[in-house]
Motif scaffolding. Sequence first.
Motif, mmCIF file in Angstrom:
data_model
loop_
_atom_site.group_PDB
_atom_site.id
_atom_site.type_symbol
_atom_site.label_atom_id
_atom_site.label_comp_id
_atom_site.label_asym_id
_atom_site.label_seq_id
_atom_site.Cartn_x
_atom_site.Cartn_y
_atom_site.Cartn_z
ATOM 1 N N ARG A 121 0.833 -1.198 0.000
ATOM 2 C CA ARG A 121 0.000 0.000 0.000
ATOM 3 C C ARG A 121 0.873 1.257 0.000
ATOM 4 O O ARG A 121 1.907 1.304 0.658
ATOM 5 C CB ARG A 121 -0.845 -0.021 1.276
ATOM 6 N N LEU A 128 3.952 7.590 2.317
ATOM 7 C CA LEU A 128 4.301 6.342 3.004
ATOM 8 C C LEU A 128 4.130 5.171 2.049
ATOM 9 O O LEU A 128 3.122 5.070 1.352
ATOM 10 C CB LEU A 128 3.413 6.140 4.236
ATOM 11 N N GLU A 175 4.358 1.066 2.105
ATOM 12 C CA GLU A 175 4.570 -0.213 2.787
ATOM 13 C C GLU A 175 5.330 -1.148 1.855
ATOM 14 O O GLU A 175 5.006 -1.228 0.675
ATOM 15 C CB GLU A 175 3.237 -0.863 3.136
ATOM 16 N N PRO A 181 11.984 -9.508 3.779
ATOM 17 C CA PRO A 181 12.206 -10.779 4.472
ATOM 18 C C PRO A 181 12.314 -10.550 5.979
ATOM 19 O O PRO A 181 12.666 -9.457 6.427
ATOM 20 C CB PRO A 181 13.563 -11.246 3.926
ATOM 21 N N LEU A 182 12.049 -11.597 6.761
ATOM 22 C CA LEU A 182 12.265 -11.485 8.197
ATOM 23 C C LEU A 182 13.738 -11.343 8.515
ATOM 24 O O LEU A 182 14.110 -10.652 9.437
ATOM 25 C CB LEU A 182 11.698 -12.718 8.914
ATOM 26 N N GLY A 183 14.588 -12.033 7.749
ATOM 27 C CA GLY A 183 16.029 -11.968 7.981
ATOM 28 C C GLY A 183 16.613 -13.366 8.043
ATOM 29 O O GLY A 183 16.970 -13.944 7.028
ATOM 30 N N ASP A 219 15.329 -14.235 13.845
ATOM 31 C CA ASP A 219 14.059 -13.565 13.580
ATOM 32 C C ASP A 219 12.841 -14.468 13.733
ATOM 33 O O ASP A 219 11.747 -13.986 14.025
ATOM 34 C CB ASP A 219 14.099 -12.942 12.182
ATOM 35 N N LEU A 278 -1.909 -14.626 15.727
ATOM 36 C CA LEU A 278 -1.003 -13.532 15.404
ATOM 37 C C LEU A 278 -0.077 -13.908 14.262
ATOM 38 O O LEU A 278 0.331 -15.053 14.125
ATOM 39 C CB LEU A 278 -0.163 -13.145 16.633
ATOM 40 N N HIS A 279 0.259 -12.904 13.441
ATOM 41 C CA HIS A 279 1.200 -12.989 12.328
ATOM 42 C C HIS A 279 0.699 -13.809 11.147
ATOM 43 O O HIS A 279 0.496 -13.286 10.084
ATOM 44 C CB HIS A 279 2.574 -13.493 12.765
ATOM 45 N N THR A 294 7.947 -9.585 6.651
ATOM 46 C CA THR A 294 7.382 -8.564 7.521
ATOM 47 C C THR A 294 7.228 -7.298 6.683
ATOM 48 O O THR A 294 7.574 -7.286 5.495
ATOM 49 C CB THR A 294 8.259 -8.330 8.761
ATOM 50 N N VAL A 295 6.701 -6.250 7.306
ATOM 51 C CA VAL A 295 6.486 -5.011 6.574
ATOM 52 C C VAL A 295 7.452 -3.942 7.072
ATOM 53 O O VAL A 295 7.682 -3.819 8.267
ATOM 54 C CB VAL A 295 5.029 -4.539 6.761
ATOM 55 N N LYS A 296 8.038 -3.216 6.142
ATOM 56 C CA LYS A 296 8.813 -2.033 6.493
ATOM 57 C C LYS A 296 8.092 -0.860 5.829
ATOM 58 O O LYS A 296 7.707 -0.950 4.664
ATOM 59 C CB LYS A 296 10.220 -2.182 5.915
ATOM 60 N N THR A 297 7.888 0.227 6.577
ATOM 61 C CA THR A 297 7.258 1.389 5.967
ATOM 62 C C THR A 297 8.340 2.397 5.604
ATOM 63 O O THR A 297 9.167 2.754 6.443
ATOM 64 C CB THR A 297 6.230 2.029 6.912
ATOM 65 N N ILE A 298 8.329 2.805 4.345
ATOM 66 C CA ILE A 298 9.303 3.762 3.853
ATOM 67 C C ILE A 298 8.610 5.113 3.725
ATOM 68 O O ILE A 298 7.518 5.202 3.153
ATOM 69 C CB ILE A 298 9.843 3.293 2.487
ATOM 70 N N ALA A 299 9.215 6.139 4.310
ATOM 71 C CA ALA A 299 8.609 7.473 4.285
ATOM 72 C C ALA A 299 9.464 8.393 3.416
ATOM 73 O O ALA A 299 10.655 8.576 3.675
ATOM 74 C CB ALA A 299 8.518 8.024 5.705
ATOM 75 N N ALA A 331 11.192 -0.560 11.596
ATOM 76 C CA ALA A 331 9.764 -0.530 11.266
ATOM 77 C C ALA A 331 9.472 0.581 10.265
ATOM 78 O O ALA A 331 8.722 0.391 9.315
ATOM 79 C CB ALA A 331 8.938 -0.344 12.531
ATOM 80 N N VAL A 388 11.476 3.762 7.986
ATOM 81 C CA VAL A 388 12.714 4.447 7.579
ATOM 82 C C VAL A 388 12.336 5.706 6.812
ATOM 83 O O VAL A 388 11.471 5.678 5.938
ATOM 84 C CB VAL A 388 13.628 3.546 6.721
ATOM 85 N N HIS A 415 3.579 -10.223 13.124
ATOM 86 C CA HIS A 415 2.196 -9.746 13.268
ATOM 87 C C HIS A 415 2.025 -8.277 12.916
ATOM 88 O O HIS A 415 1.328 -7.944 11.990
ATOM 89 C CB HIS A 415 1.624 -10.026 14.652
#
Lengths: 412, 412
Positions: A94, A104, A106, A110-112, A193, A385-386, A398-403, B356, B358, B386
């Motif tokens: 998104r 923003l 999303e 990867p988790l790592g 992770d 959960l998850h 997982t999700v990382k949000t880039i701003a 979470a 960046v 999650h």
Amino acid sequence: MLTAQLADAKQAGQVLAMTPLAERNALLESMEHLLVTYQDQVLAANARDVDEAQARDLDPPRIARLKLTPEKLAGLRESLAALRQAPDPLGAGRRWQTARGLILQETRVPLGVIAIIYESRPGVTVEATGLAIKSGNAILLRGGREAHNSNEALASLWHQALKDVGWPSALVTLLHDPDRSLAQELMHLKGLDLLIPRGGAGLIQRVVSEATVPVIETGVGNCHLYVDEAADWEMALNILQDGKISSPAVCNALETVLIHRAVKDGWVPQAHERLSPYGVVWHGDAEVMALVPDAVEATEADWQEEYLGLHLAARVVDSLDDALDHIARYGSHHSEAIVTNSYSAGQRFLAQVDAAVVYWNASTRFSDGFQFGYGGEMGISTQKLHARGPMGPEALTTVKTIAYGSGHTRDM
Amino acid sequence: MLTAQLADAKQAGQVLAMTPLAERNALLESMEHLLVTYQDQVLAANARDVDEAQARDLDPPRIARLKLTPEKLAGLRESLAALRQAPDPLGAGRRWQTARGLILQETRVPLGVIAIIYESRPGVTVEATGLAIKSGNAILLRGGREAHNSNEALASLWHQALKDVGWPSALVTLLHDPDRSLAQELMHLKGLDLLIPRGGAGLIQRVVSEATVPVIETGVGNCHLYVDEAADWEMALNILQDGKISSPAVCNALETVLIHRAVKDGWVPQAHERLSPYGVVWHGDAEVMALVPDAVEATEADWQEEYLGLHLAARVVDSLDDALDHIARYGSHHSEAIVTNSYSAGQRFLAQVDAAVVYWNASTRFSDGFQFGYGGEMGISTQKLHARGPMGPEALTTVKTIAYGSGHTRDM
């Protein structure tokens, strides 16, 4: 002791996280070819494991799980091919602009580094690693002692495939752990992770209760079929047979059938007849006992039991509500099914049953990452959960949000 | 002892889970009105708590968190209004057909019953409950002893609002727990779907390490700003000031600034000047010490510290790589920012920093559920599983997959 391996894996994972889908898929394809080229070597390594296991008198089901065959290897190649065709779990999600104009984005990342503790099945060395690679993760594999030679052979093929594409071998680390100390260490390895236990209920419970690293619980499936008063009898028989017979030892197999009182007299004898060629033992309440001559009396334990074998708990209920109450009390939140042609009964069942997957006129055996089109699965999560239900590649992200700003500040 | 409350809450939650968005929003709106109508009663109850806290010599920051004012109550009403305007976290998701023709429908559903353990802020009684209601969950509230009268007054408004719309009061349960035994019980309450600790680091760590129910960890934010050699200096000064000064006690505040060697001589003195009116104490490495006359020498502990106050750790780095290494080593995976006009530096920072959120040319202070447009937040998750980053209503949901068949079986 695993700290260095974890650090190497983290670093290697960062390389993989940046690669486009086509390169990750090329690695999977390379592994498919190597499984053909080195089939004899893999089978020979496996034969050594099987010989040792027989010499140590391991029980036959465990040896069956340990043993590889050309057919099983072909199945593993098919899994990798299915995984290749599955969509990329990584990348943009998104994108929106906040009230203050900040953009923003999303992004699935990867988790790592994930680790998996498994038992005698060497196929996990192929499947779990394939899922990790597809989703951009490095993996630490801690397989069972008895499969060590097989796992070594398969991990060495992964290393060959990694070498062919020029990626670090630390992406796939097989841990040899004869005294179980490394399994112990994994459960408390700071920076790991995700840890997934894959195997019997004992292993899973031990890991879930002891680990201090993130864990996903998979496994227990006490699945129910409710045959409603408005059920199509033949459909209910087919779904019962598929759920109980087609693969009784797996978690999406049926364990309990609940029958509406209005249909019990006609349907239960037919169900008994349908299952009798397979030697299914019925554990029934009093009303079922009256209809199934060779049934044994069900105890409280039967309603809770995941038989994983040719046993079936059976109970007559007065209503859909009774069935819902029974499932709420004894279900394991895995997969539950109703057979009915009543719209209202079907909708209520779907809405009120609290499970990962709820089926209306279909078999619980579809709860599976391949069947769902995920290209494979790490197991079936019974937590909320998850990840819930079959865990495909996306469950390992997982999700990382880039701003994206242009000097945006909040309170100035 | 809480088993009965949990069972009641579960049952009440099932009612709420079925309600359309408009009804959940109507309840939030009703609460907004009640907060106006009964403002005097709430403030009077709060005054009793504050009097007792003063009599017991609680420290001033804790009393400040405890104290409600007409302005704080107006802020709570605004949160509820924002939450009303946020999208529905429940309902239909992806729908697809499997290779075998089974129709699968992902559906977002509430977790069920969530519990929150919090400290002196009575506002949580409004905000957390609003998020729970919006996402269809029942909630168990275990607030701090010192806020008991305030929490009672606010919970009774929720009960009034529930009564007005005809929903069960068990949707909102306030637990009075003077001896902390209920907090203990919550951590091990089988069947509880989620427990969220909200408060200081001590509370969070205690809950995370002890609880056997599902927990989401929120909190620690050791956030960095990296001022690249290609940074716009004025922009970097604004983002530094916003991050350090606008609300230093929160988790998205800046704690460390990393400065590229090429700009240190010009930028650091300006940064020092910018922050000096606010009394910020610099903890610098040797190069920063040489530029900031009143800096104190940074120790290893400074790089790890979440000051939550007017202190700033500052270090000169040789390159973007050095900055990335520092953040990988000391960051808490919360929020990290770069200021640069270099495309390649910005893209590398976004891709390689494991956090979470960046930020590229924006302040870390935007890591917040309201700023993100979620209508509020339960906290900011620093875990990868999650929920990651600001947790809005969707973080309180899970997925149920509904399968529509017409007699589908897998292996027959």
